[in-house]
Scaffold this motif. Structure first.
Motif, PDB file in Angstrom:
ATOM      1  N   ARG A 147       0.811  -1.215   0.000  1.00  0.00           N
ATOM      2  CA  ARG A 147       0.000   0.000   0.000  1.00  0.00           C
ATOM      3  C   ARG A 147       0.846   1.268   0.000  1.00  0.00           C
ATOM      4  NH1 ARG A 147      -3.971   2.715  -1.895  1.00  0.00           N
ATOM      5  NH2 ARG A 147      -4.710   4.313  -0.503  1.00  0.00           N
ATOM      6  N   TRP A 148       1.767   1.374   0.955  1.00  0.00           N
ATOM      7  CA  TRP A 148       2.486   2.635   1.096  1.00  0.00           C
ATOM      8  C   TRP A 148       3.781   2.688   0.313  1.00  0.00           C
ATOM      9  CZ3 TRP A 148      -0.130   0.903   5.615  1.00  0.00           C
ATOM     10  CH2 TRP A 148      -1.249   1.672   5.908  1.00  0.00           C
ATOM     11  N   LEU A 149       4.488   1.621   0.181  1.00  0.00           N
ATOM     12  CA  LEU A 149       5.716   1.652  -0.598  1.00  0.00           C
ATOM     13  C   LEU A 149       5.453   1.388  -2.078  1.00  0.00           C
ATOM     14  CD1 LEU A 149       8.221  -0.219   1.764  1.00  0.00           C
ATOM     15  CD2 LEU A 149       7.701   2.212   1.625  1.00  0.00           C
ATOM     16  N   GLY A 150       4.459   0.549  -2.376  1.00  0.00           N
ATOM     17  CA  GLY A 150       4.170   0.206  -3.761  1.00  0.00           C
ATOM     18  C   GLY A 150       3.034   0.983  -4.390  1.00  0.00           C
ATOM     19  N   GLY A 151       2.213   1.654  -3.576  1.00  0.00           N
ATOM     20  CA  GLY A 151       1.118   2.465  -4.114  1.00  0.00           C
ATOM     21  C   GLY A 151      -0.046   1.660  -4.665  1.00  0.00           C
ATOM     22  N   GLU A 152      -0.218   0.431  -4.215  1.00  0.00           N
ATOM     23  CA  GLU A 152      -1.327  -0.391  -4.692  1.00  0.00           C
ATOM     24  C   GLU A 152      -2.646   0.071  -4.065  1.00  0.00           C
ATOM     25  OE1 GLU A 152      -1.280  -2.857  -6.942  1.00  0.00           O
ATOM     26  OE2 GLU A 152       0.859  -2.596  -7.261  1.00  0.00           O
ATOM     27  N   SER A 153      -3.748  -0.317  -4.673  1.00  0.00           N
ATOM     28  CA  SER A 153      -5.067   0.006  -4.121  1.00  0.00           C
ATOM     29  C   SER A 153      -5.310  -0.839  -2.871  1.00  0.00           C
ATOM     30  CB  SER A 153      -6.157  -0.279  -5.158  1.00  0.00           C
ATOM     31  OG  SER A 153      -6.250  -1.681  -5.371  1.00  0.00           O
ATOM     32  N   THR A 157      -4.143  -4.641  -2.222  1.00  0.00           N
ATOM     33  CA  THR A 157      -3.275  -4.836  -1.063  1.00  0.00           C
ATOM     34  C   THR A 157      -3.816  -5.913  -0.138  1.00  0.00           C
ATOM     35  OG1 THR A 157      -2.473  -2.555  -1.144  1.00  0.00           O
ATOM     36  CG2 THR A 157      -2.311  -3.693   0.975  1.00  0.00           C
ATOM     37  N   ILE A 158      -5.087  -5.844   0.180  1.00  0.00           N
ATOM     38  CA  ILE A 158      -5.681  -6.797   1.120  1.00  0.00           C
ATOM     39  C   ILE A 158      -5.685  -8.209   0.540  1.00  0.00           C
ATOM     40  CG2 ILE A 158      -7.841  -7.452   2.261  1.00  0.00           C
ATOM     41  CD1 ILE A 158      -8.318  -4.388   2.625  1.00  0.00           C
ATOM     42  N   ILE A 159      -6.113  -8.340  -0.707  1.00  0.00           N
ATOM     43  CA  ILE A 159      -6.175  -9.666  -1.331  1.00  0.00           C
ATOM     44  C   ILE A 159      -4.780 -10.272  -1.438  1.00  0.00           C
ATOM     45  CG2 ILE A 159      -6.678 -10.885  -3.479  1.00  0.00           C
ATOM     46  CD1 ILE A 159      -9.057  -8.922  -3.835  1.00  0.00           C
ATOM     47  N   THR A 160      -3.840  -9.504  -1.968  1.00  0.00           N
ATOM     48  CA  THR A 160      -2.489 -10.018  -2.153  1.00  0.00           C
ATOM     49  C   THR A 160      -1.826 -10.350  -0.818  1.00  0.00           C
ATOM     50  OG1 THR A 160      -2.276  -8.687  -4.164  1.00  0.00           O
ATOM     51  CG2 THR A 160      -0.236  -9.538  -3.199  1.00  0.00           C
ATOM     52  N   VAL A 163      -3.450 -13.625   0.716  1.00  0.00           N
ATOM     53  CA  VAL A 163      -3.068 -14.804  -0.058  1.00  0.00           C
ATOM     54  C   VAL A 163      -1.580 -15.121   0.127  1.00  0.00           C
ATOM     55  CG1 VAL A 163      -2.781 -15.682  -2.417  1.00  0.00           C
ATOM     56  CG2 VAL A 163      -4.924 -14.584  -1.745  1.00  0.00           C
ATOM     57  N   THR A 164      -0.743 -14.094   0.138  1.00  0.00           N
ATOM     58  CA  THR A 164       0.701 -14.308   0.307  1.00  0.00           C
ATOM     59  C   THR A 164       1.018 -14.897   1.674  1.00  0.00           C
ATOM     60  OG1 THR A 164       1.200 -12.475  -1.186  1.00  0.00           O
ATOM     61  CG2 THR A 164       2.956 -13.160   0.307  1.00  0.00           C
ATOM     62  N   VAL A 165       0.454 -14.328   2.731  1.00  0.00           N
ATOM     63  CA  VAL A 165       0.722 -14.839   4.078  1.00  0.00           C
ATOM     64  C   VAL A 165       0.191 -16.263   4.229  1.00  0.00           C
ATOM     65  CG1 VAL A 165       0.206 -14.511   6.526  1.00  0.00           C
ATOM     66  CG2 VAL A 165       0.874 -12.562   5.121  1.00  0.00           C
ATOM     67  N   ALA A 166      -0.987 -16.539   3.689  1.00  0.00           N
ATOM     68  CA  ALA A 166      -1.537 -17.897   3.764  1.00  0.00           C
ATOM     69  C   ALA A 166      -0.657 -18.889   3.010  1.00  0.00           C
ATOM     70  CB  ALA A 166      -2.960 -17.922   3.213  1.00  0.00           C
ATOM     71  N   ALA A 167      -0.181 -18.490   1.840  1.00  0.00           N
ATOM     72  CA  ALA A 167       0.671 -19.379   1.053  1.00  0.00           C
ATOM     73  C   ALA A 167       1.974 -19.685   1.789  1.00  0.00           C
ATOM     74  CB  ALA A 167       0.967 -18.751  -0.312  1.00  0.00           C
ATOM     75  N   PHE A 168       2.613 -18.656   2.344  1.00  0.00           N
ATOM     76  CA  PHE A 168       3.851 -18.887   3.085  1.00  0.00           C
ATOM     77  C   PHE A 168       3.597 -19.669   4.368  1.00  0.00           C
ATOM     78  CE2 PHE A 168       5.759 -15.503   0.452  1.00  0.00           C
ATOM     79  CZ  PHE A 168       6.908 -16.182   0.086  1.00  0.00           C
ATOM     80  N   TYR A 169       2.467 -19.439   5.004  1.00  0.00           N
ATOM     81  CA  TYR A 169       2.102 -20.177   6.216  1.00  0.00           C
ATOM     82  C   TYR A 169       2.062 -21.681   5.932  1.00  0.00           C
ATOM     83  CZ  TYR A 169      -0.736 -21.717  10.193  1.00  0.00           C
ATOM     84  OH  TYR A 169      -1.204 -22.367  11.295  1.00  0.00           O
ATOM     85  N   PHE A 170       1.322 -22.053   4.895  1.00  0.00           N
ATOM     86  CA  PHE A 170       1.203 -23.469   4.554  1.00  0.00           C
ATOM     87  C   PHE A 170       2.507 -24.035   3.991  1.00  0.00           C
ATOM     88  CE2 PHE A 170      -3.324 -22.353   4.671  1.00  0.00           C
ATOM     89  CZ  PHE A 170      -3.739 -23.318   5.567  1.00  0.00           C
ATOM     90  N   LEU A 171       3.236 -23.229   3.235  1.00  0.00           N
ATOM     91  CA  LEU A 171       4.512 -23.694   2.687  1.00  0.00           C
ATOM     92  C   LEU A 171       5.509 -23.999   3.812  1.00  0.00           C
ATOM     93  CD1 LEU A 171       6.482 -24.114   0.256  1.00  0.00           C
ATOM     94  CD2 LEU A 171       7.099 -21.716   0.566  1.00  0.00           C
ATOM     95  N   PHE A 172       5.682 -23.055   4.737  1.00  0.00           N
ATOM     96  CA  PHE A 172       6.663 -23.253   5.799  1.00  0.00           C
ATOM     97  C   PHE A 172       6.233 -24.323   6.796  1.00  0.00           C
ATOM     98  CE2 PHE A 172       8.197 -18.721   5.057  1.00  0.00           C
ATOM     99  CZ  PHE A 172       9.328 -19.137   4.390  1.00  0.00           C
TER     100      PHE A 172
END
Length: 184
Positions: A147-153, A157-160, A163-172
């Motif tokens: 949001r703040w460094l990349g300027g995404e909506s 921001t929320i969706i990505t 999904v990213t945290v969930a993916a890394f959670y299950f991966l690790f």
């Protein structure tokens, strides 16, 4: 073979009109890019950048050496970080030697602080993770970076982030079986 055919110019005509339009578009894009470019920094900025890289390289090499290098047949946990840190150090030394003669650096602007903020939030992730688990600091990190460094909506921001945290959670935790501190 494709059904699309490119028209061939008649032998008696020339294609200078198409080339003129292309040259005009290129000139316009180059002008727009020049307007967005930060001001030039000069040799002093090259030297400052080289000194920062030198400190990072030497610091990384010292820390990696503390983890143990091992041997080429049985590498220790610090071997590859040490190799990368030494490469950074050598490149920084090279830039220090030739940096005074270069003029292609950019002056520090407000956007120059973005990597510093990114690094600070990454350190914050490392500090918060043992205390509150993997999920919350990782989610905060993703939100700040997107949001703040990349300027995404906010929607993106929320969706990505989720999904990213969930993916890394299950991966690790389940894929790699790495025991991270976590809430669940």
């Amino acid at each position: 073979m494709s059904d699309e055919r490119t028209p061939t110019p008649d032998p008696g005509t020339d294609d200078t009109e198409g080339q003129d339009i292309l040259a005009e578009i290129r000139a316009e894009v180059a002008h727009d890019l020049e307007d967005e470019r930060p001001p030039a920094g000069g040799p002093a900025y090259q030297i400052v950048g080289a000194l920062v890289a030198l400190v990072v390289g030497i610091g990384g090499a010292v820390l990696a050496y503390g983890y143990g290098l091992g041997s080429p047949r049985q590498p220790g946990p610090g071997l590859w970080p040490f190799v990368v840190s030494m490469a950074i150090t050598l490149l920084a030394l090279g830039l220090l030697m030739v940096g005074r003669n270069l003029s292609d650096s950019e002056a520090f602007t407000r956007s120059s602080m973005l990597p510093v903020v990114g690094l600070a939030t990454f350190v914050g992730l490392g500090v918060l993770m043992p205390a509150v688990g993997f999920e919350i600091p990782s989610l905060l990190l993703c939100v700040i970076w997107l949001r703040w460094l990349g300027g995404e909506s906010w929607r993106s921001t929320i969706i990505t982030s989720v999904v990213t945290v969930a993916a890394f959670y299950f991966l690790f935790l389940y894929g790699l079986r790495i025991p991270l501190p976590h809430l669940f």
